[in-house]
Design an enzyme around this catalytic site. Structure first.
Site, mmCIF file in Angstrom:
data_model
loop_
_atom_site.group_PDB
_atom_site.id
_atom_site.type_symbol
_atom_site.label_atom_id
_atom_site.label_comp_id
_atom_site.label_asym_id
_atom_site.label_seq_id
_atom_site.Cartn_x
_atom_site.Cartn_y
_atom_site.Cartn_z
ATOM 1 N N ASP A 194 38.479 -21.824 9.174
ATOM 2 C CA ASP A 194 39.474 -22.367 10.090
ATOM 3 C C ASP A 194 40.505 -21.257 10.333
ATOM 4 O OD1 ASP A 194 40.898 -23.943 11.811
ATOM 5 O OD2 ASP A 194 40.982 -25.682 10.511
HETATM 6 C C1 NOJ Z 1 42.848 -25.132 13.618
HETATM 7 C C2 NOJ Z 1 42.166 -26.457 13.566
HETATM 8 O O1 NOJ Z 1 42.206 -26.998 12.268
HETATM 9 C C3 NOJ Z 1 40.715 -26.391 14.015
HETATM 10 O O2 NOJ Z 1 40.185 -27.678 14.052
HETATM 11 C C4 NOJ Z 1 40.613 -25.699 15.341
HETATM 12 O O3 NOJ Z 1 39.290 -25.691 15.792
HETATM 13 C C5 NOJ Z 1 41.144 -24.289 15.178
HETATM 14 N N1 NOJ Z 1 42.542 -24.359 14.801
HETATM 15 C C6 NOJ Z 1 40.997 -23.458 16.435
HETATM 16 O O4 NOJ Z 1 41.877 -23.869 17.393
#
Ligand code: NOJ
Length: 751
Positions: free
Chosen positions: A289
């Protein structure tokens, strides 16, 4: 185009044509091996590096700071993927740098959060889950993929398949609710919708099951918080939708921000290597993430960023989203022997394989067709699908005295509430590519019905100033100056329609709440208006279950309309006027009070069930244990009765159950017939009931249909605390009905 030559040679060497995902797995593996054999270590690491869009790609190249560094990396072939670059023009520009300026010209995979639509927004995923309509959900994902792919995107960070029982957690809006079975079948529908049958079709995109794992169990519903869950919950509640995604051939996984039982998910070998890649044989790749590799230093699990890179890659995280950990440190870590090049090779192969499957090696600009972009974005086909999904997502919570549907003529309707005219909030939280203020508002939807007179009064603002993805919403907690105008409008009306609830940006990432009440002054507004006219229909907007006790006790009709996306107003108006008969059912329990949370239907019995006269049983002294609305609940403009629940046969762990359902009302309608089981005594305690099957039936007035469910091992068994799947003999209770509480019951025994 010189740089493409090597790749071309690789392809020609194996004499392969464009792969269609299923057929040519071996051919793709050969191509991947061949390409890998000519890559330097730094180029391999580059494939594992993902950057956020970092400059206006259609403007001049950046020449200083971080952006300049990223730009250099792109040219060096040290970037394998980018996110948040969107639109054919921009995607083409970055792809051009990767393909034409780097030594090997390996195309980028372009990721984006296509969570509930791309430019056209469909309902938030929790709302879609309320439809229990798997075909519609699959189609919605397919349309989102089509629009995103037409805008240059080839990979979505969806579906989010985190089960959550905590309405305080803002990200419940992004998932399918609290149930692992419903969550699993929806995960499958979404993956199939995004990926289609052939990933190299330029209208399909790779999906990503996230967040692996446990993110939905953040302590106290506070986003990013610690997660500590036992084996039984992990295996039986959290894992199933991820497994279902793999069974649907999902191409990627994203790990999670949270730690799980003391180990951050990003550095968790058990999750990524043992469970995912070994036990489940997942052969796609895992992306971290955003910054989650770096964040292991804050968790107190990595000493520094280099150490974090080592831990993450060894634990099986294949791609680094925005931590700069791999690109800056993996090379040295391999030289120092702390990371094996074979592990790097494995990660890179996984990434390259998906790029081959997407057709990017045959044509890096496959997703970059300006004509297609113009034709598809916001097209009628996509808007129609969004409307269809929006109607199906609405849940009728209360309809005393058949107040709904509204009569179409001769009524004076007062529409009250700032959200009724809001064209932005209905777009929800993950709507980065949507045009601002592009939703059809409830006001606009209602205005299309001309037979009644309609007046609109705001009553009160829900928030002050602006709302956006980055900053906290500033809720109006004091300005009630519009109340008296609202009360007057109500007094002069036959029916009052109030649109109240949460703003789109009150749920989603980083948006936890400690209260589940109507935000700000809205509860007061509701009570004030109700004093003026009791004929109130409340239309709720929200990204999570709300505790609306007062409304349930007093307001005659309540419609759950979530955030329904671009077509919100049309969908709500069609339901309110009865042109569409609602059939949605809640995918999450609605509590009476936030203090009951986590409150979920598939809880375990304690050793002190009740009620008892004295205090010594599992309860609260100030509120009962019941939900406001149970999981699976939702009404229709018609009524259904259940009869004839029968166990037809029990043989070889195969149980056949049938039930008859009759439409006992005056209009045609759809009912979601739900089957729950309880394994009464087991070697690991089992929940009081668990959803195991459901079917949607359409019934005309007076029509009866008999539905037969066949339950096999998967429905009858569970994972024990060693992760072993078991079907145990003994008594099983069966509950069938239109929600998790009001059921007919029977039982059977397994020998
Ligand atoms: C953080 C989020 O937790 C995730 O779900 C998302 O895909 C990413 N950022 C990218 O934006």
């Amino acid at each position: 185009m010189k740089k493409l030559t090597i790749l071309l040679l690789v392809a020609i060497f194996y004499g392969c044509k464009t792969p269609s995902s299923q057929k040519s797995v071996d051919e793709i593996d050969k191509k991947v091996d061949s390409l890998l054999s000519i890559m330097t270590l730094q180029e391999k690491i580059g494939q594992m590096n993902q950057y956020n869009g970092f400059w206006n790609v259609t403007g001049p190249a950046p020449n200083e700071g971080d952006a300049a560094k990223k730009y250099e990396h792109l040219k060096n072939g040290w970037v394998g993927s980018m996110l948040n670059v969107r639109g054919v023009k921009e995607v083409k520009e970055v792809q051009k740098i990767a393909v034409e300026q780097s030594r090997l010209g390996i195309p980028l995979i372009i990721g984006f959060d296509v969570i509930h639509g791309y430019e056209t927004q469909s309902p938030i995923p929790l709302a879609e889950a309320a439809s229990w309509d798997l075909n519609a959900i699959k189609k919605s994902a397919k349309m989102a993929a089509k629009e995103a792919a037409a805008a240059g995107i080839n990979w979505t960070f969806a579906p989010m398949v985190d089960i959550s029982r905590d309405a305080r957690w803002g990200r419940v809006m992004e998932g399918a609710g609290e149930d692992p079975y419903l969550g699993s079948v929806i995960a499958k529908a979404r993956v199939e919708g995004f990926q289609g049958e052939d990933l190299s079709n330029p209208l399909t995109i790779a999906a990503c099951a996230k967040h692996f794992a446990g993110y939905g169990f953040a302590e106290a519903g506070k986003d990013y918080n610690t997660v500590d869950v036992g084996t039984s919950t992990l295996q039986n509640i959290i894992f199933p939708p991820f497994k279902a995604a793999i069974e649907s051939d999902v191409k990627t996984f994203m790990n999670a921000f949270n730690e799980l039982n003391g180990i951050p998910a990003t550095g968790n070998t058990y999750l990524q290597r043992k469970v995912l890649k070994s036990e489940w044989n997942f052969n796609g790749f895992v992306v971290s993430d955003w910054g989650s590799i770096m964040e292991m230093t804050y968790h107190g699990y990595a000493a520094n960023i280099q150490n974090a890179a080592e831990i993450a890659v060894n634990a099986g995280s294949d791609m680094d989203m925005e931590s700069y950990a791999y690109v800056n440190h993996l090379y040295d870590l391999v030289q120092e022997g702390k990371v094996l090049e074979t592990d790097i090779n494995d990660a890179v192969k996984r990434i390259l394989r998906v790029k081959f499957e997407l057709g990017l090696f045959d044509n890096p600009y496959l997703y970059c067709d300006e004509t297609r972009e113009k034709e598809i974005l916001g097209s009628k086909e996509i808007q129609d699908a969004a409307l269809d999904m929006a109607k199906k997502s609405i849940v009728l919570l209360k309809n005393e005295g058949n107040m709904l549907p509204l009569a179409k003529n001769g009524q004076k309707i007062a529409l009250i509430g700032a959200l009724a005219a809001d064209k932005n909030s209905p777009l929800g939280s993950w709507r980065i590519a949507a045009k601002d203020n592009s939703a059809v508002s409830v006001l606009e939807g209602m205005q299309q019905y001309k037979g009644n007179s309609l007046t609109y009064t705001k009553g009160a603002d829900v928030y002050n100033g602006d709302t956006n993805f980055i900053f906290e919403v500033n809720i109006n907690t004091s300005d009630t100056s519009g109340f008296s105008e609202a009360a007057t409008a109500a007094k002069n009306a036959d029916v009052v329609l109030m649109v109240l609830g949460e703003v789109g940006y009150q749920s989603g990432e980083g948006r936890s709440r400690t209260s589940l009440d109507l935000p700000g002054v809205q509860q007061k507004l509701l009570e004030t208006v109700y004093q003026a006219n009791k004929n109130v229909v409340l239309v709720l907007n929200n990204g999570r279950p709300l505790a609306i006790n007062w409304a349930q006790e007093n307001i005659p009709a309540i419609v759950e309309a979530w955030q329904l996306g671009s077509q919100t107003g049309n969908a709500v108006a069609q339901v309110l006027y009865g042109d569409y008969n609602p059939s949605g059912k809640l995918p999450m329990t609605f509590p009476k009070h936030v203090g009951q949370v986590p409150l979920y239907y598939n809880y375990k019995n304690t050793g002190r069930p009740g009620p008892k006269k004295e205090v010594f049983w599992a309860h609260y002294q100030d509120i009962d244990n019941e939900p406001l609305y149970p999981f699976g609940y939702g009404l229709s403009y018609t009524t259904f009765s259940y009869s004839n629940l029968k166990i037809n046969s029990v043989a070889n762990n195969k149980v056949s159950v049938s039930v008859s359902v009759t439409n006992t009302g005056k209009v045609a309608g759809k009912e979601v017939v739900q089957l729950y089981l309880q394994d009464v005594v087991a070697s690991v305690t089992r929940p009081v009931k668990e959803l195991k099957a459901f079917e949607m039936v359409s019934l005309k007035p007076n029509e009866t249909k008999t539905i037969t469910f066949t339950l096999t091992d998967k429905a009858l068994g569970f994972y024990d605390n060693n992760g072993v799947f078991k079907v145990e003999s003994g008594l099983f209770k069966v509950f069938v009905g239109g929600d998790s509480k009001n059921t007919m019951n029977t039982e059977f025994s397994l020998p």
